[in-house]
Design a protein around this motif. Structure first.
Motif, mmCIF file in Angstrom:
data_model
loop_
_atom_site.group_PDB
_atom_site.id
_atom_site.type_symbol
_atom_site.label_atom_id
_atom_site.label_comp_id
_atom_site.label_asym_id
_atom_site.label_seq_id
_atom_site.Cartn_x
_atom_site.Cartn_y
_atom_site.Cartn_z
ATOM 1 N N UNK A 262 89.059 -40.609 -14.479
ATOM 2 C CA UNK A 262 87.966 -40.854 -13.643
ATOM 3 C C UNK A 262 88.288 -40.066 -12.312
ATOM 4 N N UNK A 263 89.393 -39.329 -12.202
ATOM 5 C CA UNK A 263 89.561 -38.393 -11.033
ATOM 6 C C UNK A 263 89.622 -37.085 -11.575
ATOM 7 N N UNK A 264 88.811 -36.135 -10.835
ATOM 8 C CA UNK A 264 88.953 -34.869 -11.309
ATOM 9 C C UNK A 264 90.101 -34.089 -10.492
ATOM 10 N N UNK A 265 90.436 -33.116 -11.019
ATOM 11 C CA UNK A 265 91.937 -32.351 -10.740
ATOM 12 C C UNK A 265 91.381 -30.844 -10.104
ATOM 13 N N UNK A 266 91.756 -30.431 -9.156
ATOM 14 C CA UNK A 266 91.816 -29.126 -8.511
ATOM 15 C C UNK A 266 92.923 -28.494 -8.908
ATOM 16 N N UNK A 267 92.879 -27.526 -9.737
ATOM 17 C CA UNK A 267 94.239 -26.741 -10.335
ATOM 18 C C UNK A 267 94.424 -25.523 -9.652
ATOM 19 N N UNK A 268 95.462 -25.338 -8.845
ATOM 20 C CA UNK A 268 95.520 -24.124 -8.272
ATOM 21 C C UNK A 268 95.856 -22.921 -9.180
ATOM 22 N N UNK A 269 95.426 -21.644 -8.821
ATOM 23 C CA UNK A 269 95.801 -20.545 -9.753
ATOM 24 C C UNK A 269 95.997 -19.529 -9.002
ATOM 25 N N UNK A 270 97.407 -18.985 -8.890
ATOM 26 C CA UNK A 270 97.999 -17.824 -8.269
ATOM 27 C C UNK A 270 97.470 -16.451 -8.997
ATOM 28 N N UNK A 271 97.478 -15.462 -8.193
ATOM 29 C CA UNK A 271 97.069 -14.049 -8.765
ATOM 30 C C UNK A 271 95.978 -14.196 -9.946
ATOM 31 N N UNK A 272 94.724 -14.554 -9.304
ATOM 32 C CA UNK A 272 93.769 -14.866 -10.173
ATOM 33 C C UNK A 272 92.936 -13.621 -10.734
ATOM 34 N N UNK A 273 92.800 -13.623 -11.866
ATOM 35 C CA UNK A 273 92.126 -12.887 -12.757
ATOM 36 C C UNK A 273 90.867 -13.097 -13.005
ATOM 37 N N UNK A 274 89.759 -12.495 -12.469
ATOM 38 C CA UNK A 274 88.375 -12.755 -12.253
ATOM 39 C C UNK A 274 87.711 -12.450 -13.613
ATOM 40 N N UNK A 275 86.487 -13.093 -13.903
ATOM 41 C CA UNK A 275 85.740 -12.939 -15.127
ATOM 42 C C UNK A 275 84.464 -12.018 -14.504
ATOM 43 N N UNK A 276 84.352 -11.045 -15.531
ATOM 44 C CA UNK A 276 82.958 -10.415 -15.187
ATOM 45 C C UNK A 276 82.607 -9.775 -16.534
#
Length: 603
Positions: A262-276
């Protein structure tokens, strides 16, 4: 005769009997994939890869069918066999009959539950059925669904018996004689309106789950905060039950988070790889559900880190941005129709073909026109790397279309039932598709088809999913709402309106026709906005329009959509023939100019 030989003859005799009961019907053109269909293994790929479990059973194949006047009781005898999941009007169904508003389509099938599913809850899934569906298991009506474009499922566990299980499905579909979303279907196909699609047109399947199970995943990226927001819906859980999400880059765990259901989760991501489209990087997700501290369900999913937004450039022009950089979106109008399967691609190889060819042509976007595709299509877009504008399929009556100025008339009044149905199905479509990173724009209306309550609908859509752009009415009627002003002009591009507060798009143009003998739906009838005689003439005209478009990008266009990917029925303005056997343009020249357009805002 030895036992092995006798068994072999029996098996192949049975298969031969199955094939004898099915073959594509009609004299229309077919794709090469039609010949590859195995009636014992139709569309065998897992149908929902964005939320995948390892165990499932495909119910596609030959079913009994009957067409009866509406209101009649379940038939005791049937008209013959139909190949599920191809609509009854299609060639690949083996039937190719119209149903209409005065009749109902009945399906009958039996199935068994694998012995190793004992103790599990059994879900019966329908990818999509057009339009009103009633489902019976072992002579018990277990549920119903309205809407032709979204998946639905039932827990059939309480209704199962020993041995073979009886499954009956009843469908009513008035097409354009009703008020529901139909897209380009029409009771009387003509011009730009096509053959009706009635009944089951996506995979039917069974899935065993724990009594407590994950039923939906929502994953929304936020690249500005380097985090992924993930939420789930779960069935039959207790208030203290928990769930966990694991984000992976290949075999490497990037991040984990755990919370109460019932609770959403914010997951931190280091060194993000972007989608395009140029670099479609996908993060794998593993989502686990725990009850009383015990693992009860686990699914595989995926997501991607990308952002779609708008921002004024140094000249005050509102530009579409991808990952906080100006990015011109350019792609074809993609209707997703097939000469043999209508709404349903013959095979998964066929389904992915149009996407791959679109990328080969140098486009970076697809506008999915007044149709919703099976889940696998969107996963292919995610992994291949192409942006998607998702239309709401149109339906019901239409107001006067004013496409060269902002609307100043009275909007059409729809019945309360029609309005409720529109919002129900539009919400279901967004819920179903919200986690696919390739989708960057919602399009509630097209060219005033079934248009009503435009401002309220656009504002609701934006509030419901603020992570994407809203194109309120592609081609008009226009209102001061949403993120995009979207003009249509045929055949060449034109910029006859400009909005300083919204991104400006050319949502349709082109329609350059080339009829090719041997590849026509109707040899004596074909239609295009303009028609030429060979691939060189078509390519020359395409490039002429593209050069005109490049000048309009500087003047303010931030996206454009060319009509169209393939021919459809009597329309011959596709880049590819309807049977997908001939590319009708010089692909190298098209790709070169398209890449120039896609890269026109790069700095």
């Amino acid at each position: 005769m030895n036992k092995l030989l006798a068994t072999t003859i029996l098996v192949f005799g049975s298969l031969g009997c199955l094939f004898a009961q099915w073959k594509p019907v009609g004299d229309k053109i077919k794709t090469d994939w039609a010949a590859k269909i195995d009636v014992t293994n139709v569309l065998p790929e897992y149908p929902r890869p964005i939320m995948e479990r390892s165990d499932w059973k495909n119910l596609n194949g030959l079913w009994d069918y009957a067409i009866l006047p509406a209101g009649k009781a379940e038939p005791q005898t049937f008209d013959g066999k139909i190949l599920v999941p191809f609509a009854v009007e299609s060639s690949l169904s083996g039937v190719q009959k119209n149903v209409g508003k005065d009749n109902e389509l009945w399906y009958h099938q039996t199935f068994t539950i694998p012995s190793d599913w004992k103790g599990k809850s059994i879900l019966l899934h329908f990818g999509a059925v057009d339009w009103k569906t009633e489902v019976f298991v072992n002579d018990v009506k277990i549920g119903s669904h309205t809407g032709g474009y979204t998946p639905f499922s039932f827990d059939v566990t309480p209704y199962l018996t020993t041995g073979r299980q009886k499954l009956v499905v009843k469908v009513w579909d008035p097409t354009t004689d009703g008020f529901q979303p139909v897209g380009k279907q029409h009771t009387n196909p003509h011009g730009i309106w096509y053959t009706p699609v009635t009944g089951i047109w996506q995979t039917v399947w069974l899935e065993p789950v724990s009594p407590q199970y994950i039923s939906h995943i929502k994953a929304i990226p936020d690249i500005d905060k380097n985090r992924l927001s993930v939420a789930i819906d779960a069935e039959n859980v207790k208030s203290a039950d928990t769930w966990e999400v694991t984000v992976k880059d290949g075999s490497n765990v990037v991040s984990k988070a755990k919370g109460v259901v019932g609770q959403s989760l914010d997951v931190s991501i280091n060194n993000v790889k972007l989608w395009s489209p140029e670099s479609p990087f996908i993060y794998d997700l593993e989502i686990a559900l725990f009850s009383n501290g015990k693992l009860v369900d686990k699914v595989k999913s995926y997501s991607a880190m990308r952002k779609i937004s708008t921002k004024k450039d140094e000249n005050g022009i509102v530009r579409m941005q991808l990952n906080n950089k100006d990015y011109f979106q350019f792609g074809p109008l993609d209707q997703g129709w097939w000469p043999d399967g209508l709404y349903t691609a013959p095979t998964d190889e066929a389904l992915v073909y149009d996407i791959k060819k679109t990328k080969d042509f140098g486009f970076n976007m697809i506008r999915k026109h007044v149709k919703v595709e099976p889940a696998r299509w969107y996963t292919h877009c995610d992994r291949i790397g192409i942006l998607v504008w998702q239309d709401m399929p149109n339906g019901d009556k239409s107001p006067v279309w004013q496409n060269h100025n902002y609307f100043n008339g009275t909007e059409l009044k729809r019945s309360p039932e029609s309005i409720a149905n529109y919002y129900k199905e539009w919400k279901e479509i967004i819920d179903c598709l919200v986690s696919y990173p390739s989708i960057v724009t919602w399009v509630p209306f097209n060219e005033a088809w079934g248009q009503f309550n435009t401002v309220e609908t656009a504002e609701w859509t934006k509030a419901y999913d603020p992570s994407r752009l809203v194109n309120p009415s592609s081609g008009g009627n226009f209102y001061y709402t949403g993120d995009i002003l979207d003009l249509h002009n045929y055949p060449g591009p034109d910029m006859y309106l400009y909005d300083a507060q919204r991104a400006n798009a050319l949502g349709e143009y082109g329609g350059i026709g080339l009829p090719l003998d041997g590849h026509l739906w109707q040899p004596d009838r074909n239609w295009g906005y303009v028609q030429f005689k060979n691939a060189k003439e078509v390519t020359d005209e395409y490039i002429k329009y593209a050069e005109q478009l490049k000048k309009m990008i500087k003047a303010g266009f931030s996206a454009a959509v060319y009509t169209q990917t393939t021919d459809v029925e009597i329309e011959v303005n596709g880049l590819i023939t309807y049977d997908r056997k001939v590319v009708k343009v010089d692909e190298d020249r098209i790709r070169k100019i398209n890449l120039e357009i896609c890269n026109s805002l790069n700095k």
